[in-house]
Design a protein around this motif. Sequence first.
Motif, mmCIF file in Angstrom:
data_model
loop_
_atom_site.group_PDB
_atom_site.id
_atom_site.type_symbol
_atom_site.label_atom_id
_atom_site.label_comp_id
_atom_site.label_asym_id
_atom_site.label_seq_id
_atom_site.Cartn_x
_atom_site.Cartn_y
_atom_site.Cartn_z
ATOM 1 N N ILE A 19 -2.228 2.461 12.143
ATOM 2 C CA ILE A 19 -1.884 2.578 10.718
ATOM 3 C C ILE A 19 -0.491 3.153 10.487
ATOM 4 O O ILE A 19 -0.119 3.420 9.332
ATOM 5 N N ASP A 21 2.626 2.059 10.400
ATOM 6 C CA ASP A 21 3.568 1.395 9.500
ATOM 7 C C ASP A 21 3.156 1.510 8.032
ATOM 8 O O ASP A 21 3.976 1.927 7.195
ATOM 9 N N PRO A 22 1.917 1.155 7.666
ATOM 10 C CA PRO A 22 1.553 1.332 6.255
ATOM 11 C C PRO A 22 1.508 2.804 5.837
ATOM 12 O O PRO A 22 1.817 3.119 4.679
ATOM 13 N N TYR A 23 1.154 3.696 6.745
ATOM 14 C CA TYR A 23 1.157 5.129 6.432
ATOM 15 C C TYR A 23 2.567 5.596 6.077
ATOM 16 O O TYR A 23 2.773 6.289 5.067
ATOM 17 N N GLU A 25 5.030 3.832 5.041
ATOM 18 C CA GLU A 25 5.468 3.194 3.787
ATOM 19 C C GLU A 25 4.827 3.860 2.581
ATOM 20 O O GLU A 25 5.491 4.070 1.555
ATOM 21 N N ARG A 26 3.556 4.227 2.678
ATOM 22 C CA ARG A 26 2.833 4.835 1.556
ATOM 23 C C ARG A 26 3.218 6.307 1.363
ATOM 24 O O ARG A 26 3.201 6.804 0.241
ATOM 25 N N HIS A 27 3.543 6.995 2.464
ATOM 26 C CA HIS A 27 3.851 8.431 2.382
ATOM 27 C C HIS A 27 5.230 8.716 2.977
ATOM 28 O O HIS A 27 5.348 9.346 4.028
ATOM 29 N N PRO A 28 6.290 8.258 2.306
ATOM 30 C CA PRO A 28 7.632 8.495 2.847
ATOM 31 C C PRO A 28 8.039 9.962 2.825
ATOM 32 O O PRO A 28 8.893 10.385 3.600
ATOM 33 N N SER A 30 5.636 13.436 1.965
ATOM 34 C CA SER A 30 4.409 14.004 1.401
ATOM 35 C C SER A 30 4.650 15.279 0.596
ATOM 36 O O SER A 30 3.775 15.709 -0.155
ATOM 37 N N ARG A 166 -8.695 2.303 7.135
ATOM 38 C CA ARG A 166 -7.635 2.815 6.270
ATOM 39 C C ARG A 166 -6.526 1.779 6.218
ATOM 40 O O ARG A 166 -6.173 1.190 7.235
ATOM 41 N N PHE A 167 -5.988 1.564 5.021
ATOM 42 C CA PHE A 167 -4.950 0.556 4.806
ATOM 43 C C PHE A 167 -5.404 -0.825 5.282
ATOM 44 O O PHE A 167 -4.600 -1.636 5.740
ATOM 45 N N GLU A 205 -3.751 12.340 -6.351
ATOM 46 C CA GLU A 205 -4.787 11.574 -5.665
ATOM 47 C C GLU A 205 -5.545 12.408 -4.637
ATOM 48 O O GLU A 205 -6.486 11.893 -4.012
#
Length: 235
Positions: A19, A21-23, A25-28, A30, A166-167, A205
């Motif tokens: 995960i 890469d999508p992690y 991208e989603r959390h540049p 935190s 996830r993702f 979230e």
Amino acid sequence: MNDDTPDFVRATRASYDEIADPYAERHPDSLAHHPLDRALLTGFAELVRAAGPAPVADVGSGPGHVTARLHALGVPVFGVDVSPRMVALARRAHPGLRFQVGSMLRLDLPDGTLGGVLALYSVIHVPDEHLPRAFAEFHRVLAPGGHVLLGFQSGDEEGRMRLTERFGREIGLDYHWRTPETVARQLASAGLRPTARVLREPDGEETRPRAFVLAHKPPAAPRRPEAAAGAVTSR
């Protein structure tokens, strides 16, 4: 990895490789929307700088954004993550910083060489029976007077959750919820003295409270003068 690597480390590594890469991208970043979390990181940076020039290990550094924040605060820092894919993404995003693959159970570092250990949302994947080993490793690599800052999801009750997706990716990732009091006791048992505990309510979230525990490795006791022992000599 060595043959004696615990199964949970292998599972965590495989899951985050899947995960990464999508992690990223989603959390540049935190911490971008959490001023209290940033303030705690800033305080940690000040403590480390005051203690001396030794570097900080960001353990569980992920895509590297927190490592980069510490660097921007004037702290010599490098990232360590169990996922080779996360390390690759961090190196690409922050080419001026050092990132390496490693496990908090066996850090590839000499004894007493770090000024600080930062572990934000990484001890949550460590089962209870392995947590003392991780904290003992933090104690080993810290120089006397060095600091530890932990961040983790918490709550009134302790427990465990397994995430299998996830993702849109299939994974097998375990999460362990602990109270700040439990973590502080574990740190103390490892020889790390807790100095602060913070618990904030979920925001945005988030579904669980966020806990932070700050601790330090006590400075070395001053040497006793040897002159007294040799003050009386026979002739």
